[in-house]
Structures are given as structure tokens and as C-alpha cells.
Design a protein around this motif. Sequence first.
Motif, short mmCIF file in Angstrom:
data_model
loop_
_atom_site.label_atom_id
_atom_site.label_comp_id
_atom_site.label_asym_id
_atom_site.label_seq_id
_atom_site.Cartn_x
_atom_site.Cartn_y
_atom_site.Cartn_z
N MET A 88 -5.31 -0.99 -2.91
CA MET A 88 -5.00 -0.71 -1.51
C MET A 88 -3.71 -1.39 -1.08
O MET A 88 -3.44 -1.54 0.10
CB MET A 88 -6.16 -1.17 -0.64
CG MET A 88 -6.57 -2.60 -0.93
SD MET A 88 -8.27 -2.90 -0.43
CE MET A 88 -8.48 -4.60 -0.93
N GLY A 89 -2.94 -1.81 -2.08
CA GLY A 89 -1.68 -2.48 -1.78
C GLY A 89 -1.58 -3.84 -2.44
O GLY A 89 -0.50 -4.36 -2.64
N GLY A 123 2.29 -11.48 3.54
CA GLY A 123 1.66 -10.45 4.37
C GLY A 123 0.47 -11.01 5.13
O GLY A 123 0.27 -10.72 6.31
N CYS A 146 0.84 -1.21 0.00
CA CYS A 146 0.00 0.00 0.00
C CYS A 146 0.87 1.25 0.00
O CYS A 146 0.46 2.30 -0.49
CB CYS A 146 -0.97 0.00 1.18
SG CYS A 146 -0.29 0.58 2.74
N PHE A 181 -7.68 -3.83 4.20
CA PHE A 181 -7.90 -5.14 4.81
C PHE A 181 -9.37 -5.40 5.15
O PHE A 181 -9.68 -6.14 6.07
CB PHE A 181 -7.02 -5.30 6.06
CG PHE A 181 -5.58 -4.90 5.84
CD1 PHE A 181 -4.80 -5.64 4.97
CD2 PHE A 181 -5.05 -3.77 6.42
CE1 PHE A 181 -3.48 -5.27 4.72
CE2 PHE A 181 -3.74 -3.39 6.17
CZ PHE A 181 -2.95 -4.14 5.32
N ARG A 188 5.22 5.90 -4.42
CA ARG A 188 5.23 5.32 -3.08
C ARG A 188 6.62 5.34 -2.46
O ARG A 188 6.74 5.27 -1.24
CB ARG A 188 4.68 3.90 -3.12
CG ARG A 188 3.16 3.84 -3.26
CD ARG A 188 2.68 2.42 -3.60
NE ARG A 188 1.26 2.22 -3.36
CZ ARG A 188 0.30 2.65 -4.14
NH1 ARG A 188 0.59 3.34 -5.24
NH2 ARG A 188 -0.97 2.41 -3.86
N LEU A 211 6.25 -0.15 11.59
CA LEU A 211 5.24 -1.18 11.34
C LEU A 211 4.84 -1.17 9.87
O LEU A 211 4.70 -0.11 9.26
CB LEU A 211 4.00 -0.92 12.20
CG LEU A 211 4.19 -0.98 13.71
CD1 LEU A 211 2.89 -0.62 14.42
CD2 LEU A 211 4.68 -2.36 14.13
N CYS A 212 4.66 -2.36 9.34
CA CYS A 212 4.11 -2.53 8.00
C CYS A 212 2.97 -3.53 8.14
O CYS A 212 3.21 -4.69 8.43
CB CYS A 212 5.16 -3.06 7.02
SG CYS A 212 4.51 -3.45 5.38
N ARG A 213 1.74 -3.08 7.99
CA ARG A 213 0.62 -4.00 8.18
C ARG A 213 0.45 -4.88 6.94
O ARG A 213 -0.10 -5.97 7.04
CB ARG A 213 -0.66 -3.23 8.49
CG ARG A 213 -1.81 -4.08 8.97
CD ARG A 213 -1.52 -4.90 10.22
NE ARG A 213 -2.73 -5.19 10.97
CZ ARG A 213 -2.81 -6.05 11.97
NH1 ARG A 213 -1.73 -6.73 12.34
NH2 ARG A 213 -3.94 -6.22 12.62
N CYS A 214 0.90 -4.41 5.77
CA CYS A 214 0.94 -5.31 4.62
C CYS A 214 1.99 -6.40 4.88
O CYS A 214 1.99 -7.43 4.23
CB CYS A 214 1.29 -4.57 3.34
SG CYS A 214 0.16 -3.24 2.90
N ALA A 215 2.89 -6.10 5.82
CA ALA A 215 3.88 -7.06 6.31
C ALA A 215 4.85 -7.51 5.22
O ALA A 215 5.12 -8.69 5.06
CB ALA A 215 3.20 -8.24 6.99
N CYS A 216 5.39 -6.54 4.51
CA CYS A 216 6.45 -6.84 3.53
C CYS A 216 7.81 -6.87 4.20
O CYS A 216 8.81 -6.49 3.58
CB CYS A 216 6.52 -5.76 2.46
SG CYS A 216 5.05 -5.52 1.54
N TYR A 217 7.86 -7.26 5.44
CA TYR A 217 9.11 -7.15 6.18
C TYR A 217 10.26 -7.89 5.49
O TYR A 217 11.37 -7.36 5.36
CB TYR A 217 8.94 -7.69 7.60
CG TYR A 217 8.02 -6.88 8.48
CD1 TYR A 217 8.30 -5.54 8.77
CD2 TYR A 217 6.89 -7.43 9.05
CE1 TYR A 217 7.46 -4.80 9.60
CE2 TYR A 217 6.05 -6.70 9.88
CZ TYR A 217 6.35 -5.39 10.16
OH TYR A 217 5.53 -4.65 10.98
#
Lengths: 286, 169, 755
Positions: C469-470, C646, B103, C247, C18, B137-143
Amino acid sequence: MQPFAYSRPGTLAEAVALLEERGPGARVLAGGTDLLIRLRDGSLDPEVVVDVKRVPELAPGIRADDGRLVIGATTTMTEIAAHPVIRHEFAALADAAAYVGSVQIRNRATLAGNLCNASPAADTAPALLVHGAVVVAAGPEGTRRIPLDAFFVRSGVTTLARGELVTAVDLPLPSTRLASAHERRTRRRGHDLAAVTMAVGVDARGAARLAFGSVGPRPVVRVDDTATLGDRSATDADVDAILDRLLGDAAPSRTSMRASPGYRLAMLRVLARRARATALGRLADG
Amino acid sequence: MAERVAIELVLNGARRRVEVEPHHTLLDALRDDLALTGAKSCCLVGECGACTVMVDGRAVDSCLVLAAEVAGADVRTVEGLAPAGGGLSTLQAKFLEHGAVQCGYCIPGQLMAAQALLETTPQPSDPEIEEGLAGNLCRCACYEQIFDAVRETAATAVVEPRAPAAAAR
Amino acid sequence: MTASRVGDSPARVGGFGRVTGAQQYVADLHPADALHAKLVTVDAAHARIVSVDASGALALPGVHLVLTSDDLPQPVPRFGPQNRDRPVLAVGETKYHGDPVAIVVADTVDQAEAAAAAVRVEHEPLPAVFTIEGALAADAPLVQDPSLREGQALAQTNVLNEHEVGWGDLDQAARGADVVLERRYTFPMVTQFAIEPHAWMAAPDGDGIVVWSAIQHPYWLQRMLAGVLKLPLARVRVVAPDPGGAFGGKQHPKYEPALAFAALRVGRPVKLVLTLEETFQAVRRAACDATVRIGLARDGSICFEDIRADYLIGAYTDIADRVVGKGSYVGAGPYAIPAVRIRGRSILSHTVPSTAFRGFGNPQINWAVESTLDEACEALGLDPLDVRLRNLAAKGQPFIPFDTPCDGDWADSVRKAADMIGWGSPMPEGRGRGIAVGIKSGPTTGLSTSIVRLLADGSVVVYAGTSDMGQGARTVFAQVASQELGAPLDWVTVVMGDTAVVPYDQQTSASRSTVLMGNAVLNACRDIQRKLAAMAARVHGVEAGAVAVEGGVVRLPGGAVLPIADVVAASLGRLGGEITGLGEARKEADPSHPLGGSAAFFEFNCTAIEASVDEDTGDVTIHRHVTVSDVGKALNPLQVTMQDEGAAIMGLGHTLMEHYLFDDEGRIRNLGAIDYRIPTSMDLPRSLESAFVEHEDGPGPFGAKGMSEGALLCVAPAVGAAIHAAARVRIRDLPFSPERVWRAIQERDRGEAGA
């Protein structure tokens, strides 16, 4: 955030005068990592925020002076965690500083700020208590030295008088090495407020000190005068018996959402055993 | 209402003068007074890192710094990362190449934390990368993809600390 | 100039903005004349509003408006995607902690905040219910006024709705079972926690209104606003900049109507950016308390499943009852089971309205059913992997008798996950493995339309009403257009998020966009190809049927192959212009179906976990996390991996650390990022391995299926099974916080272990 005035005194005298004049209407700003949260949530509503980062006496820096390691009030956690003398001589403090928040927080959060908030969960407090830290405070009456154990009163309250502020924290450079370690419990591995903090220091003669936080209104230090904790041949049962005695008066909050009292008390013992083991290992490593 | 505070700072290499409210944060000033909306607002308590910028070479949460505090400081934001001639920095390009961006809302903060990490630790170990980015924090979690981008930037590019601009103080 | 192909992993379209900070989210819009809004709430959940005194607020500098429900058309308009039960602003009482009583508008954010704090709302606490038990108690106060529920049999209760599906004879099937287990599992309230808090702006626009919203369903918002404001659709324009994460939490309108009334009142743009705390009070996932009775035969076949799942939804319906109905519907899992009964209930409470959240009601029930199955396997000494492989529906098998048959080789995903984690192989001391599968019904109805314009130079503009949204929809649509029309990716522009410009799309949800909008884009491209073929035939003087346009090229009789870009200009002739294609994709409703339509596809995932437990502290370490999804065809493999990984990590969030905590008055205690924990970069599995299975057997372009929710569905049961294998504790409540795991170990050591 409610509006307030911003003041940035350039001298200690100016800062002290302002703090004395405004009393509770003034709040000291060092790193700001706790203050800004409390300004935003409205739990603090000062008339003036006094940014002390340009006061020379509070400047960041870590130096040895007359047998003590002096840490300037605005020294950040990043600097403390990385300092070679602290990492070796006061390892628990380096451990604790490295646990505070994220990199971004550690780059701002100061040692004096961590102490002046007087949070029972303050990460650096147990380590500093184990190592016998002294808070140097300047105020209208001049400068005084306050042993850290006499500094904390309860959550958010210290023995600083009106107009006083912390200029430095110093630690005795030990003649005999006191190896120490810090442990904490959190809800995740990433940065988090501690549900229990624990520091243990042991020296070659077997003397041991242990300090802990988050289980009462203020961090507490205890001395093991039986030399059991510092004795690496002590049995688990011996160690547990001593811990039961030293930790007996811990009284965790019953209302915290971070952990129950039962869990905190149990973890206090687990962390003490682990910190002791790490400290003994460090002692052996020299 | 308290008086506004006039500050001078070096922002992405250019000297800027701006008047700020004393109770406004650096994040507020960047977004509302200096028209730089790259740093993002989310938790406002220093937990998420979306507002990360560099102040005097270090990553900070701009939501926890008063704007008045950066008088005389060297402030860098995501808008200053790309090379002056256009295009993207290696780090930015690696973020896209490795799929570190979904995102995108946390990405300006992630980039600034990564940039600060690489400037202070040019060859970070994996634990150093994890720790260095734990405040974002990355909630899409592309860590994992972000780690890959940072690792590969470290391996392929020389990330030099930019010489601090002349202090405006 | 090479066209991109599906199956490639080009860099994200829209990625440049982005990584440079140029991407504009709603909060980044700063029109010069915009005013700022702030919601007025009370520090209570259910409270009677005695009076609202705005005089102090209106006297403050810069304040333009304090709008309460008294200032709205009467009766106050209500809205909602399922039931029109949510008033624009609270009427007479607040129903949950955060329910807005008023909205204030001022010149600056500071002034709006000060004014909101200065509005005096006198209120009295009212009896309230915050739990399933409380809501179902005989003397429970009714959350919704029965007058809002006219004609509903359950209107005098807090049960909003009941959903029952089933087949086969449970009693008869139970006779074949060698073990019958009944277990209760709970799933807490969690929140979407998109890093972009919700943000909106509304402005008068001629005779109508324009609303900017980071919303997943712009057309649904447009329709709702038109109804509430009594405007024709053509006078309501919704601009939907890409959400900064959604989400599911940004599917349906929340405070847009109140903001729209405010903007019309002041005659200027008004912007409202929620704090993260306010976002927690606006969106969440339904909690669930599920009791599963399962019968398993010694040969590993599942004889029956009898499931009751009570979902704790909030004070207004939002989309929550659909979440319950659709989530519980496939609750029995991807298995061929002779007898099944699933009863799901939506229970109203004085809490934040629950809404869509990745997985849409499935993760809650999946956790209960897969975990109970694991317990049944243990009871019979059966291998959980074998039991799953034995019972999985085979491709083409109608496992839910009245729905789409199994549409994938699901066993392939399970075997792949088992191979990747080395199921059955030795592992270090103290570790345990768990495996689980998850399934989710894709969209049951849908309509997506797309316009594609092939410009004179061969570049392409795609109009698609999906919200990116991603998930990367923009990239996938550009890839499809690029492949079909031969333009390189950077010659393709994808326009989204503006109801005044882009044709209709029903919604961005249920992992539908690759399939539905993807097909619409593909069909629009094919429409262009047909027109171009006819034009090329005229130019080259050949039969129209002899020209083929495909894969970005024009094939002429005699073997000449020309790039489309070369043909288009010549074909357009002296007037120039462009070629416009129109495409549509529909998934028709079926009124006789329990869900109103069969599944367009199923999302299937298998997750395998290797974990250990620190017995002293209760810390769980995920050493390996393997996630395998059946995606039909990965149009962009990198994006598939990103979505799956994710989702997997998001699943670890509710599995290990996330939950709302309430005080006795129903206020959220861990409101905000300090005490609501989500995974950071330090909380990842030591090793996260994802893979996908492609058999090109989906209904989307080139055999793609929808994906992006699957990898979240069964994380909790897989982790729970691994914890049980490692530490011999069975924990039936989430999250597996260190303290909860530690308590389970203490109970185990005292001989009190459950099960």
C-alpha cells in the motif's frame, strides 16, 4: 453532478440574451473553481451552464486605458498575481491573487468569478475595495459601471440584474501612489479558505483605506480620515484606537467552523497592523 | 437529459474527437470516455490535486473543468510524459530515484504539477517548488523526496515547453 | 546482472507503473459489463427507518437494483473482525451519519447517483450520543442492542469493553515520589484520508464470487465473505490491487458484503467507488480522553504511572476494541517503572466506526503520558531528556513483566535525536524544544506463507500475500529473493493480492510484513537453496553436504563458485522445470497473555522538535523536526526514510490541524477536503531530519524489525513540549490550531494558564 446543458456563446449579445431568458436557471461559468464545487454538492442545480470564456468582451487581459487599469473578466489569478503593474501599483491585489487556492486553482479562477460569487471571504475583494475598483457590467440595458462597494449585497448576492454579467473590473491608476498590502488568516499555511481577510492601503499624504472580509455578510471598506494609519510615527495606541473605530461593526458568523468570532475579531486587528506595516514599507520603497 | 457535446482536443499530442456529457468533468471524460485512468479521482473539489493535468500548458484540477470546456485545447496527462520511444522522462526517473513514490496514487498529479512548474519556471527556487506543488496532497507525505526529484530534474535536464500542438478548434 | 542486496536502496519495484499512470487501482478497473453502485444514506446519525420507498428509483432509466436489508437473508448477516455486530445494510435504524440504508445498482455512475437520490427513506431521529460524556451518562441511549452482546457484563451500558493491565504496588511506589501530577489530555477523531478513496468491485464467478478490494487483509475478507455468503473459501476469490494508501483504514471489510449480495443479485460485476466524503464516513481513528497520574522522584526516576484512557469508538466494533486494548497496553511507555496501572475503555457512540490507523491506539495514549511526564519534569526542574534516558528499559530488561523484554538499545535512538537537534544548545530567541519517545507493540500473532519459484533461466517469482500500500513490501521481498537467489532485481517478479493464486497471509498490519512475510520469503528461498544444493551435488558428483548455496551463488568443493542461474538449468536436466520453495513464518498465540500473544518486536521512536509560536496569531512554526527510529536493520534505507518521514508528517497532521467537527445531530460538519485540513507541501517543518538505529537485533530477515508507525507515535507530545518551552503555555487538547494556541496565550497573559 445533476445533468445540465452547456452553452458557449460566442458574442456578448448571445450571452446576455441567454442569461436574461433563463434567469436563475442559468449559471455563468468562467473559471469554474467555485461553480463546479457547488454543482457537485447540489447547492446549485441550473438548467444551463453558460461558459463565457469565448465572449470577446470578457477576454483575459490587463491593459491601461484612460487612467484606469482594466482587467478582463476572465483574467485568471495567475495572471493577476504576476502582472508587473498590479504588483507595484495594486500590491494588495497581487498578494491576494497569489493566495487564492493552489497553482491549479489560480490557473483557472477568474477575477470576475471571485467577485460574482460574493463570498464574504473572497480574497481579492478587500484589495479591490481599497483601490476603488469598479465593476463593468453588460446587460440587456447596455453597459454600466458599478463601484465595487455597491456591488456586494450579502453572501452569494450582488447587485447584478437579470441578464447582466461582468465584463471587466477596472482600477484607477493613482496620481499619488497608494501602497497596499493584503493579509489573511487560515488554518494551515497551505491553501485554505480565509477565516479573515484584510487589505490596507496608505498614500504619501497619510490617507489610508482599509477593507476586510469574512467577518460579516460582505466585504467592507473603511476610510481613515484622521491620517493616523498612514502616519508612520503614529503610536501603537493611536493605531489601535483608530482600528477599534474602523473595525467596530465587524460581526463574524457565530456558526462558522473555521474560527470563532472572538478569534476573528482579534485577528482583524492583528492583520490590519501587519498589512499597514507592510504597506508603509512598500510606500517607503517607492 | 441534455445533449452530449462533441469536442475535439489534442490529447497527449494526438488529435481526438469525443462526445461528452455536458455535466461531466474533464476528469470524467479522461477516465471514462478516453480510457486514460492516470489522472486520479479523490476530493473532487480542487483540494488534493490527484486529478491534475495540463491544459494549454498550465496545471489544472481536471475535476473542476468541464469536459466541454477543453474543446480545442491541448491537454496533457501523465500518460503523455514518457518519451515516445519508451522509458521514462527525467522527471519520472528522478521521482523513482529519490523515493518520491510510495502508494503512487497522487503521483500522476504530482508529476503533472511538477512538469508544469518546470516548463514555466525551469530553475525554481525552493519556495517556488513548495508553492508549485502545494495543490497536490500526498498522504504518504513524500514531499521532501518529491522536492528533491524536482530540484534535481531542474539541475540536470532541460525541460522545454513542448510546442503547443496545432489547435483543433 | 548484479543481484540486489539487502541494505541497498533500489528504485521501487512497481514504480514504473506508478510514474506512468499504468498502475491500476481498483477504481481504474473498467470491465465492459460492469454496473455501478451507490450507497443510500440519510442526513442523520441515529434514526429509525420508518420506510424505504424504492419505486421512484427503480423507475429511472438504467436502474437494475435497489437492495435494502429486507432483501437480504434473514436475520440479516452481521460481520466484523472482532464482534459480528455490523449488519450488511442498516436494519431498522441507522447508527451513525453515513450508515448505508440501501445500495443501488445502475448502468452508469450518473444513473446510480440519481437513483440513490430518488430512494425515499422516511426516518425519525432517535436519541443519540456523540461524546464520551454523553455515552456514559446514566440516561444515555444504548448504541448496541444488548441482544448482540449476550453474556457481556457491560451489555447494558455503552462501554463495549474494559482493558486493565498493571504490575507493582501503586500506593507503595507513590510514597517514593517527590511530585505526583494528574493531568487530562484529549485527542480528537481524525481520519486516514488515503488519497485513494475506498473502492470495490464484486462479480459472480461460476458458483462463487470474486471481489476486488483495495484491502490490507485479503484473506480475512475472503473468510468473512465466505461466512456471510455461506460459500466455501475456495469459491470466494479476493483480488486486492495495491491500495493507494491505506494507513489501517483498509484493513477490514466495510461495504464489500453489501456489494457482493448486489452483484450476485444482478449477475454482473458491480463497482462501488466511494467519494472522499463517504470515506470520511467509513473510517476514522478513535478519539481519546486520557487522565494520567504520574509520580516522579527528584532523582528523575518514574515511581508509578496510573492511566485511564477512554477511547470514543463508533457504532460498530470493527477492530476498535483491539485498538483500545493493544494501544493502551503499552501506554506506560518504554520505561522500566515499578508500578503501573492502565485502564482502557472502548466507549460506543453514534459515530463512524473507528478502525485501525497508523499507530493503532498508541498515539492517543502516548500524547497524554509523554506530555504528563513533561509536566512532571517541569515541576521538579528536571531535564526531560535526562529523565527519559534514566527510565528507559535496557536491552533485555522485561519492562512489561509478562511480555517480550526490551528488544533494542533504545537509548541510542534518544541520544541520536538529542544530538541531531542539539539538545541543550542555544537557539534563536522565541524558540523552544521538546523531546518525546514512543513505543508500539508489534504483531502478537501472525502467519505468513510464501512460495518462491526459481525458474530455469534463474529468474524468480515470489508469491507473497502482503498488500503493498506504499510501504514498499514488494521491493523488500524482491531484494531478499535477489540476494538469496542471485537474480537481479528486474529478474524477480513479486505476485501479490489474489487469494486464488497467492498462499495465505494473515494480514498486512502492525508493521509486520518485513518481519513475518520477509522471513517467509527468506525461508522459501532457503528451501530452494537446499534443493538446489542437492541437485548440484548430483550433477557434479559430489556429496550433497559439500555444496553450499548462499548469497546467490553455488559453492562447490574445491573452491568453484558458480552463479545460481548457471547451475539451475544444468541441475534441472532435460525435462527442465523449475525449483519451488515454500516458506512460512509464524508468531504463535499465547492464550494466557493479555493481548493473546507477546510482542514480536517493539517499534521505538524518539522525536525532537524545535518550534516557535507567533504570539499574535497562535501560529506554530516547526523549525526542526528530528525523528529517529530503531529499525534493527534497514533492508532498504531509502524506504525506511520515506516511511519515517511520512509518518512524522502524518503525525504533524493530527498535532496541528486535523479533527472531525460535528453538529448537534452528530453529522460531520467538515466532511470532505475543503474543511478537513491535512498537511500540504507548505506545512512541513522548515527542516525535517530523520535517522535510524541499526543493531541487527530484530526478528526479521537479517535482523530487521518492523517499522513505519513509530515516527508518528510521539509527534504531538514533542510538539506540545516545544510549544510550552517557546511560549509557556500548556495545551492539553489537539490539534494545536492557531486559534487554540492563541487562546492559551490569552489565558496565560490573563494569568489563567493551566498547570
